[in-house]
Design a protein around this motif. Sequence first.
Motif, PDB file in Angstrom:
ATOM      1  N   SER A  81     -15.551 -44.115 -15.675  1.00 29.97           N
ATOM      2  CA  SER A  81     -15.798 -43.763 -14.274  1.00 29.97           C
ATOM      3  C   SER A  81     -15.074 -44.885 -13.307  1.00 29.97           C
ATOM      4  O   SER A  81     -14.159 -44.417 -12.422  1.00 29.97           O
ATOM      5  CB  SER A  81     -17.370 -44.112 -13.878  1.00 29.97           C
ATOM      6  OG  SER A  81     -18.093 -43.071 -14.446  1.00 29.97           O
ATOM      7  N   MET A 105     -10.976 -35.565 -11.163  1.00 36.12           N
ATOM      8  CA  MET A 105     -12.006 -36.749 -11.189  1.00 36.12           C
ATOM      9  C   MET A 105     -13.141 -36.087 -11.803  1.00 36.12           C
ATOM     10  O   MET A 105     -13.940 -36.856 -12.759  1.00 36.12           O
ATOM     11  CB  MET A 105     -11.947 -37.226  -9.983  1.00 36.12           C
ATOM     12  CG  MET A 105     -12.973 -38.493  -9.771  1.00 36.12           C
ATOM     13  SD  MET A 105     -13.176 -39.329  -8.373  1.00 36.12           S
ATOM     14  CE  MET A 105     -14.302 -38.273  -7.750  1.00 36.12           C
ATOM     15  N   LYS A 124      -8.015 -42.204  -8.756  1.00 35.03           N
ATOM     16  CA  LYS A 124      -8.330 -41.204  -7.261  1.00 35.03           C
ATOM     17  C   LYS A 124      -7.930 -41.820  -6.092  1.00 35.03           C
ATOM     18  O   LYS A 124      -7.273 -41.506  -5.383  1.00 35.03           O
ATOM     19  CB  LYS A 124      -9.708 -40.554  -7.189  1.00 35.03           C
ATOM     20  CG  LYS A 124     -10.020 -39.627  -6.008  1.00 35.03           C
ATOM     21  CD  LYS A 124      -9.149 -38.584  -6.032  1.00 35.03           C
ATOM     22  CE  LYS A 124      -9.402 -37.954  -4.627  1.00 35.03           C
ATOM     23  NZ  LYS A 124      -8.238 -37.329  -4.238  1.00 35.03           N
ATOM     24  N   TYR A 125      -8.373 -43.215  -6.176  1.00 37.32           N
ATOM     25  CA  TYR A 125      -8.080 -44.090  -4.881  1.00 37.32           C
ATOM     26  C   TYR A 125      -6.520 -44.441  -4.870  1.00 37.32           C
ATOM     27  O   TYR A 125      -6.019 -44.281  -3.541  1.00 37.32           O
ATOM     28  CB  TYR A 125      -8.983 -45.484  -5.182  1.00 37.32           C
ATOM     29  CG  TYR A 125      -8.423 -46.314  -3.977  1.00 37.32           C
ATOM     30  CD1 TYR A 125      -9.277 -46.245  -2.700  1.00 37.32           C
ATOM     31  CD2 TYR A 125      -7.616 -47.443  -4.075  1.00 37.32           C
ATOM     32  CE1 TYR A 125      -8.922 -47.060  -1.802  1.00 37.32           C
ATOM     33  CE2 TYR A 125      -7.468 -48.237  -3.126  1.00 37.32           C
ATOM     34  CZ  TYR A 125      -8.055 -48.173  -2.003  1.00 37.32           C
ATOM     35  OH  TYR A 125      -7.662 -48.967  -0.879  1.00 37.32           O
ATOM     36  N   GLU A 126      -5.841 -44.374  -6.022  1.00 46.38           N
ATOM     37  CA  GLU A 126      -4.240 -44.592  -6.031  1.00 46.38           C
ATOM     38  C   GLU A 126      -3.598 -43.180  -5.583  1.00 46.38           C
ATOM     39  O   GLU A 126      -2.410 -43.030  -5.470  1.00 46.38           O
ATOM     40  CB  GLU A 126      -3.975 -45.116  -7.277  1.00 46.38           C
ATOM     41  CG  GLU A 126      -4.654 -46.490  -7.504  1.00 46.38           C
ATOM     42  CD  GLU A 126      -3.775 -47.647  -6.695  1.00 46.38           C
ATOM     43  OE1 GLU A 126      -2.596 -47.510  -6.421  1.00 46.38           O
ATOM     44  OE2 GLU A 126      -4.577 -48.688  -6.526  1.00 46.38           O
ATOM     45  N   GLY A 127      -4.467 -42.189  -5.795  1.00 51.45           N
ATOM     46  CA  GLY A 127      -3.660 -40.966  -5.463  1.00 51.45           C
ATOM     47  C   GLY A 127      -3.042 -40.266  -6.881  1.00 51.45           C
ATOM     48  O   GLY A 127      -2.224 -39.188  -6.566  1.00 51.45           O
ATOM     49  N   ALA A 132     -11.857 -43.302 -11.010  1.00 50.88           N
ATOM     50  CA  ALA A 132     -12.100 -43.598  -9.627  1.00 50.88           C
ATOM     51  C   ALA A 132     -10.967 -44.340  -8.903  1.00 50.88           C
ATOM     52  O   ALA A 132     -10.629 -43.996  -8.121  1.00 50.88           O
ATOM     53  CB  ALA A 132     -13.449 -44.365  -9.206  1.00 50.88           C
ATOM     54  N   ALA A 133     -10.422 -45.387  -9.866  1.00 49.46           N
ATOM     55  CA  ALA A 133      -9.373 -46.050  -9.327  1.00 49.46           C
ATOM     56  C   ALA A 133      -8.260 -45.239  -9.353  1.00 49.46           C
ATOM     57  O   ALA A 133      -7.205 -45.297  -8.300  1.00 49.46           O
ATOM     58  CB  ALA A 133      -9.130 -47.152 -10.204  1.00 49.46           C
ATOM     59  N   SER A 169      -6.267 -35.436  -8.747  1.00 50.83           N
ATOM     60  CA  SER A 169      -7.173 -34.774  -7.654  1.00 50.83           C
ATOM     61  C   SER A 169      -8.633 -34.856  -7.735  1.00 50.83           C
ATOM     62  O   SER A 169      -9.045 -35.533  -8.919  1.00 50.83           O
ATOM     63  CB  SER A 169      -6.617 -33.172  -7.878  1.00 50.83           C
ATOM     64  OG  SER A 169      -7.224 -32.730  -9.014  1.00 50.83           O
ATOM     65  N   TRP A 170      -9.378 -34.406  -6.690  1.00 52.64           N
ATOM     66  CA  TRP A 170     -10.766 -34.429  -6.845  1.00 52.64           C
ATOM     67  C   TRP A 170     -11.118 -33.690  -8.089  1.00 52.64           C
ATOM     68  O   TRP A 170     -12.292 -33.990  -8.767  1.00 52.64           O
ATOM     69  CB  TRP A 170     -11.428 -33.837  -5.559  1.00 52.64           C
ATOM     70  CG  TRP A 170     -11.253 -34.783  -4.572  1.00 52.64           C
ATOM     71  CD1 TRP A 170     -10.566 -34.705  -3.500  1.00 52.64           C
ATOM     72  CD2 TRP A 170     -12.229 -35.807  -4.290  1.00 52.64           C
ATOM     73  NE1 TRP A 170     -10.581 -35.805  -2.528  1.00 52.64           N
ATOM     74  CE2 TRP A 170     -11.827 -36.483  -3.072  1.00 52.64           C
ATOM     75  CE3 TRP A 170     -13.193 -36.570  -4.951  1.00 52.64           C
ATOM     76  CZ2 TRP A 170     -12.338 -37.690  -2.535  1.00 52.64           C
ATOM     77  CZ3 TRP A 170     -13.911 -37.656  -4.555  1.00 52.64           C
ATOM     78  CH2 TRP A 170     -13.377 -38.011  -3.351  1.00 52.64           C
TER      79      TRP A 170
END
Length: 91
Positions: free
Chosen positions: A39, A56, A46-49, A43-44, A52-53
């Motif tokens: 997780s 994730m 996703k934060y960094e791009g 999540a990191a 994708s959703w």
Amino acid sequence: LGGIAGANPGVAKMAFAALFPVNLLLIVSTSGQLFTGNSATVAAAKYEGFVSWSDMWTSFFTSLAGNVVGCSLFATATILAQVMNPGSTAL
């Protein structure tokens, strides 16, 4: 720990606390992935791009499902081996 735990509950807590690092070492040495670590990593990302959703959520649910299956198999093995039965401490 049957009789000892009744007289001194701290001994049972200490035994379980001492076994936690052993279990964690087994997971890490077999290249296993805990849900919490997965997780945080995804999540990191996703934060960094980097993901994708959809990626994730797929990773979250796959990791969670794998952990549930693994726990279920371990619980089944424990039941079949009769580890939790009274008197098994006499082994």
